[in-house]
Write an enzyme that holds these catalytic residues in place. Structure first.
Site, PDB file in Angstrom:
ATOM      1  N   THR A   8     -43.940  21.828  64.793  1.00 18.52           N
ATOM      2  CA  THR A   8     -42.535  21.673  65.160  1.00 18.52           C
ATOM      3  C   THR A   8     -41.701  21.990  63.917  1.00 18.52           C
ATOM      4  OG1 THR A   8     -40.927  20.272  66.294  1.00 18.52           O
ATOM      5  CG2 THR A   8     -42.400  19.153  64.725  1.00 18.52           C
ATOM      6  N   GLY A  19     -41.330  12.654  73.655  1.00 16.42           N
ATOM      7  CA  GLY A  19     -41.347  11.882  74.899  1.00 16.42           C
ATOM      8  C   GLY A  19     -42.168  10.639  74.630  1.00 16.42           C
ATOM      9  N   HIS A  20     -41.498   9.513  74.504  1.00 15.22           N
ATOM     10  CA  HIS A  20     -42.180   8.263  74.160  1.00 15.22           C
ATOM     11  C   HIS A  20     -42.172   7.341  75.371  1.00 15.22           C
ATOM     12  CE1 HIS A  20     -41.211   9.032  69.621  1.00 15.22           C
ATOM     13  NE2 HIS A  20     -41.934   9.976  70.167  1.00 15.22           N
ATOM     14  N   ASP A  72     -47.975  12.451  70.895  1.00 12.95           N
ATOM     15  CA  ASP A  72     -48.385  11.748  72.115  1.00 12.95           C
ATOM     16  C   ASP A  72     -49.518  10.757  71.893  1.00 12.95           C
ATOM     17  OD1 ASP A  72     -46.504  13.286  73.478  1.00 12.95           O
ATOM     18  OD2 ASP A  72     -47.957  14.887  73.842  1.00 12.95           O
ATOM     19  N   GLN A  92     -43.316  13.200  67.234  1.00  9.34           N
ATOM     20  CA  GLN A  92     -44.395  14.183  67.087  1.00  9.34           C
ATOM     21  C   GLN A  92     -45.568  13.580  66.293  1.00  9.34           C
ATOM     22  OE1 GLN A  92     -40.923  15.653  66.374  1.00  9.34           O
ATOM     23  NE2 GLN A  92     -41.033  15.662  68.582  1.00  9.34           N
ATOM     24  N   ARG A 132     -46.561  19.491  80.979  1.00 10.07           N
ATOM     25  CA  ARG A 132     -47.700  20.397  80.772  1.00 10.07           C
ATOM     26  C   ARG A 132     -49.004  19.608  80.607  1.00 10.07           C
ATOM     27  NH1 ARG A 132     -45.786  23.866  75.671  1.00 10.07           N
ATOM     28  NH2 ARG A 132     -44.960  21.830  75.082  1.00 10.07           N
ATOM     29  N   LYS A 165     -47.014   6.308  70.302  1.00 13.88           N
ATOM     30  CA  LYS A 165     -46.041   5.714  69.361  1.00 13.88           C
ATOM     31  C   LYS A 165     -45.052   4.809  70.086  1.00 13.88           C
ATOM     32  CE  LYS A 165     -44.940   9.929  68.152  1.00 13.88           C
ATOM     33  NZ  LYS A 165     -46.001  10.715  68.799  1.00 13.88           N
ATOM     34  N   ARG A 188     -52.155  18.420  78.805  1.00 11.50           N
ATOM     35  CA  ARG A 188     -52.464  18.431  77.378  1.00 11.50           C
ATOM     36  C   ARG A 188     -53.898  18.930  77.175  1.00 11.50           C
ATOM     37  NH1 ARG A 188     -49.986  12.387  76.851  1.00 11.50           N
ATOM     38  NH2 ARG A 188     -47.792  12.961  76.811  1.00 11.50           N
TER      39      ARG A 188
HETATM   40  P1  GDP Z   1     -45.877   9.073  72.169  1.00  9.31           P
HETATM   41  O1  GDP Z   1     -45.178  10.381  72.283  1.00  9.31           O
HETATM   42  O2  GDP Z   1     -46.710   8.982  70.937  1.00  9.31           O
HETATM   43  O3  GDP Z   1     -44.953   7.900  72.323  1.00  9.31           O
HETATM   44  O4  GDP Z   1     -46.903   9.019  73.377  1.00  9.31           O
HETATM   45  P2  GDP Z   1     -46.608   9.419  74.918  1.00  9.31           P
HETATM   46  O5  GDP Z   1     -45.812   8.345  75.525  1.00  9.31           O
HETATM   47  O6  GDP Z   1     -46.092  10.817  75.017  1.00  9.31           O
HETATM   48  O7  GDP Z   1     -48.075   9.500  75.474  1.00  9.31           O
HETATM   49  C1  GDP Z   1     -48.937   8.404  75.478  1.00  9.31           C
HETATM   50  C2  GDP Z   1     -49.320   8.092  76.920  1.00  9.31           C
HETATM   51  O8  GDP Z   1     -50.414   7.199  76.923  1.00  9.31           O
HETATM   52  C3  GDP Z   1     -48.219   7.382  77.688  1.00  9.31           C
HETATM   53  O9  GDP Z   1     -48.303   7.761  79.036  1.00  9.31           O
HETATM   54  C4  GDP Z   1     -48.560   5.913  77.522  1.00  9.31           C
HETATM   55  O10 GDP Z   1     -48.074   5.110  78.572  1.00  9.31           O
HETATM   56  C5  GDP Z   1     -50.057   5.979  77.544  1.00  9.31           C
HETATM   57  N1  GDP Z   1     -50.743   4.942  76.742  1.00  9.31           N
HETATM   58  C6  GDP Z   1     -50.374   4.356  75.591  1.00  9.31           C
HETATM   59  N2  GDP Z   1     -51.328   3.518  75.150  1.00  9.31           N
HETATM   60  C7  GDP Z   1     -52.323   3.563  76.056  1.00  9.31           C
HETATM   61  C8  GDP Z   1     -53.615   2.945  76.157  1.00  9.31           C
HETATM   62  O11 GDP Z   1     -54.051   2.190  75.298  1.00  9.31           O
HETATM   63  N3  GDP Z   1     -54.367   3.248  77.249  1.00  9.31           N
HETATM   64  C9  GDP Z   1     -53.947   4.121  78.215  1.00  9.31           C
HETATM   65  N4  GDP Z   1     -54.752   4.374  79.228  1.00  9.31           N
HETATM   66  N5  GDP Z   1     -52.749   4.716  78.137  1.00  9.31           N
HETATM   67  C10 GDP Z   1     -51.962   4.468  77.078  1.00  9.31           C
HETATM   68  P1  IMO Z   2     -43.945  13.133  70.801  1.00  6.76           P
HETATM   69  O1  IMO Z   2     -42.907  12.513  69.908  1.00  6.76           O
HETATM   70  C1  IMO Z   2     -46.613  16.524  71.506  1.00  6.76           C
HETATM   71  C2  IMO Z   2     -45.195  20.450  70.173  1.00  6.76           C
HETATM   72  C3  IMO Z   2     -44.928  21.482  71.236  1.00  6.76           C
HETATM   73  C4  IMO Z   2     -45.291  22.744  70.457  1.00  6.76           C
HETATM   74  C5  IMO Z   2     -44.774  22.434  69.067  1.00  6.76           C
HETATM   75  C6  IMO Z   2     -43.380  22.996  68.771  1.00  6.76           C
HETATM   76  O2  IMO Z   2     -43.815  12.784  72.232  1.00  6.76           O
HETATM   77  O3  IMO Z   2     -45.305  12.914  70.235  1.00  6.76           O
HETATM   78  P2  IMO Z   2     -40.944  22.252  69.544  1.00  6.76           P
HETATM   79  O4  IMO Z   2     -40.348  22.135  70.900  1.00  6.76           O
HETATM   80  O5  IMO Z   2     -40.946  20.993  68.757  1.00  6.76           O
HETATM   81  O6  IMO Z   2     -40.379  23.403  68.762  1.00  6.76           O
HETATM   82  O7  IMO Z   2     -42.488  22.654  69.817  1.00  6.76           O
HETATM   83  O8  IMO Z   2     -44.726  21.028  68.956  1.00  6.76           O
HETATM   84  N1  IMO Z   2     -44.478  19.163  70.349  1.00  6.76           N
HETATM   85  C7  IMO Z   2     -45.072  18.037  70.758  1.00  6.76           C
HETATM   86  N2  IMO Z   2     -46.336  17.799  71.170  1.00  6.76           N
HETATM   87  N3  IMO Z   2     -45.730  15.508  71.427  1.00  6.76           N
HETATM   88  C8  IMO Z   2     -44.469  15.718  70.980  1.00  6.76           C
HETATM   89  O9  IMO Z   2     -43.599  14.714  70.730  1.00  6.76           O
HETATM   90  C9  IMO Z   2     -44.072  17.034  70.673  1.00  6.76           C
HETATM   91  N4  IMO Z   2     -42.916  17.597  70.261  1.00  6.76           N
HETATM   92  C10 IMO Z   2     -43.186  18.894  70.049  1.00  6.76           C
HETATM   93  O10 IMO Z   2     -45.751  21.296  72.364  1.00  6.76           O
HETATM   94  O11 IMO Z   2     -46.684  22.875  70.381  1.00  6.76           O
HETATM   95 MG    MG Z   3     -44.971  11.959  73.655  1.00  5.65          MG
END
Ligand code: GDP
Ligand code: IMO
Ligand code: MG
Length: 415
Positions: A234, A40-41, A13, A219, A298, A16, A300
């Site tokens: 994971t 979840g991207h 998270d 991840q 959930r 990416k 974080r």
């Molecule tokens: P990923 O799994 O690495 O792709 O990241 P996620 O999308 O799960 O979580 C990143 C969250 O931060 C998302 O809700 C994005 O929209 C948000 N985000 C990304 N870059 C920025 C930033 O520079 N500032 C803020 N405030 N939010 C950001």
């Molecule tokens: P992105 O790509 C954050 C975490 C779960 C748990 C552990 C194992 O959005 O960054 P799993 O379901 O993979 O067997 O769970 O890994 N986890 C993540 N945490 N971002 C993710 O993906 C994750 N994918 C799995 O919360 O701790």
């Molecule tokens: Mg994510």
């Protein structure tokens, strides 16, 4: 031409999705190499939010080819759901015939196993990731290419259910009847076979044609099955090397590696997190950063930038540069903490080992700033923000090449 790579540096998270989407305009192909719909991207374009779980984050550009490699575990149900809002995916989305399939029994098994672990639960996303990779390694899994013969796949799965009846009964996991299963698999075959192909050959051909390719990790490094905080990880190799296994590349095929890192740190699920802030600071980061899971919703766990873990992650991935995300979330903090070492059993530790269960963070404090939200050029950043970035670079030993100041694609500084 070599393929450039995006990898998460912390526990996922990091942002990416935003960076892959932003960079994809300069690439012709984006490939996912591991993980499944546990990812979840999030991408935000002109205020519109899109959450992707399996489809690579290049999908918003009509002329970008998106590839889901053999290292990904694919839920056909989830993939089909995710494909709905996009038009004309045929010819620009391809899925490996060697990618392993996730069905509902994998998800149920995942959740049942977590429940059985009680206090020792990993805190998985419940998406069947562990069971799917487990069966793959055990050589009992099934691959998407097998959808070409639904009759045989149904029989093989029914045999597997029969041979493992004790496990399924003990875990109270429901298995489908042959008729139900065949109908379900027939739908998947009808809808997905046009997208299923030998992506290894495809990627090699695209490389030979000098296409610009971006590899998208899911991840983060600290969740890697081998190099993360085992067992709280994971089930795949999330690090840069995972792209070789997950796509059929050799190490020399990898070009520029960009590590994605937040200006602070978060983790979802259980396991050690030395720089976690259980007090007001953590709560403030959660609210300002909207730190709630894209996949499970959930909250974080939040804390401070961990230079020890980041240095380790940069070394293991061979990062050429870092993309520093969510700098704006630190807006308004008077003091900002950076974890520069740990104290473990009374000793100062500056190297990240897997053994951080009892690590106590040692912090350095830096002066904060009023606001960087929405900043699009480096010169406009307050001096204290520049100093913070320089200090991170010094501690980690890798330059920051991209700075992100809001969720929106446009609010990014490329140095
Ligand atoms: P990923 O799994 O690495 O792709 O990241 P996620 O999308 O799960 O979580 C990143 C969250 O931060 C998302 O809700 C994005 O929209 C948000 N985000 C990304 N870059 C920025 C930033 O520079 N500032 C803020 N405030 N939010 C950001
Ligand atoms: P992105 O790509 C954050 C975490 C779960 C748990 C552990 C194992 O959005 O960054 P799993 O379901 O993979 O067997 O769970 O890994 N986890 C993540 N945490 N971002 C993710 O993906 C994750 N994918 C799995 O919360 O701790
Ligand atoms: Mg994510």
């Amino acid at each position: 031409m070599k393929a450039d790579l995006i990898v998460g540096i912390q526990w996922g998270d990091e942002g990416k999705g935003k960076i892959v989407d932003l960079l994809a305009k300069k690439y012709e192909v984006v490939c996912r190499y591991q993980g499944g719909h546990n990812a979840g991207h999030t991408i935000v374009v002109e205020g519109k939010k899109i959450a992707l779980h399996l489809i690579p984050s290049g999908v918003l550009y009509d002329d970008v080819i998106n590839i889901i490699g053999n290292g990904v575990v694919v839920s056909p149900k989830k993939l089909l759901e995710e494909m709905i809002p996009f038009e004309n995916l045929e010819g620009r989305l391809f899925v490996s015939d060697k990618a392993h399939i996730i069905l509902s029994f994998h998800e149920e098994l995942d959740r049942a196993k977590e429940k059985a672990k009680g206090k020792k639960a990993i805190g998985t996303t419940g998406k069947g990731i562990g069971p799917a990779y487990g069966l793959k390694i055990e050589r009992s899994g099934h691959r998407l290419g097998e959808l070409k013969d639904v009759e045989k796949l149904t029989n093989d799965l029914m045999n597997y259910f029969k041979n493992n009846e004790t496990l399924f009964t003990a875990m109270e996991v429901k298995v489908p009847s042959p008729l139900e299963l065949k109908a379900e698999l027939t739908t998947y075959a009808d809808k997905l076979l046009p997208f299923i192909t030998d992506t290894t050959m495809m990627v090699w051909d695209l490389m030979d044609e000098d296409k610009k390719i971006l590899l998208e990790g899911a991840q983060g490094t600290l969740l890697d099955i081998d190099h993360g905080t085992y067992p709280y990880v994971t089930s795949s190799n999330t690090i840069a090397a995972g792209a070789c296994n997950g796509l059929g590349l050799n190490p020399k095929d990898i070009g520029i590696v960009t590590g994605i890192v937040k200006a602070y740190c978060t983790r979802v699920g259980n396991g050690p997190f030395p720089s976690e802030d259980f007090g007001d600071g953590g709560e403030r980061l959660r609210v300002a950063g909207n730190e709630f899971g894209t996949t499970t919703g959930r909250p974080r766990r939040c804390g401070w930038f961990d230079a020890v873990a980041t240095r380790y992650a940069c070394r293991i991935n061979g990062c050429d540069q870092l993309s520093l995300m969510k700098l704006d979330v630190l807006d308004g903090f008077e003091k900002i903490k950076i974890c520069t070492s740990y104290e473990i059993d009374g000793k100062k530790v500056t190297n990240f080992t897997g053994d951080i269960e009892n690590a106590v963070p040692v912090y350095e404090e830096m002066t904060g700033w009023d606001s960087v939200v929405g900043a699009r050029d480096y010169d406009s950043l307050p001096l204290t923000a520049k100093k913070f970035i320089q200090r991170l670079e010094e501690l980690v030993g890798v330059k920051v090449g991209i700075i992100s100041t809001s969720p929106d694609r446009a609010d990014t500084i490329i140095l």
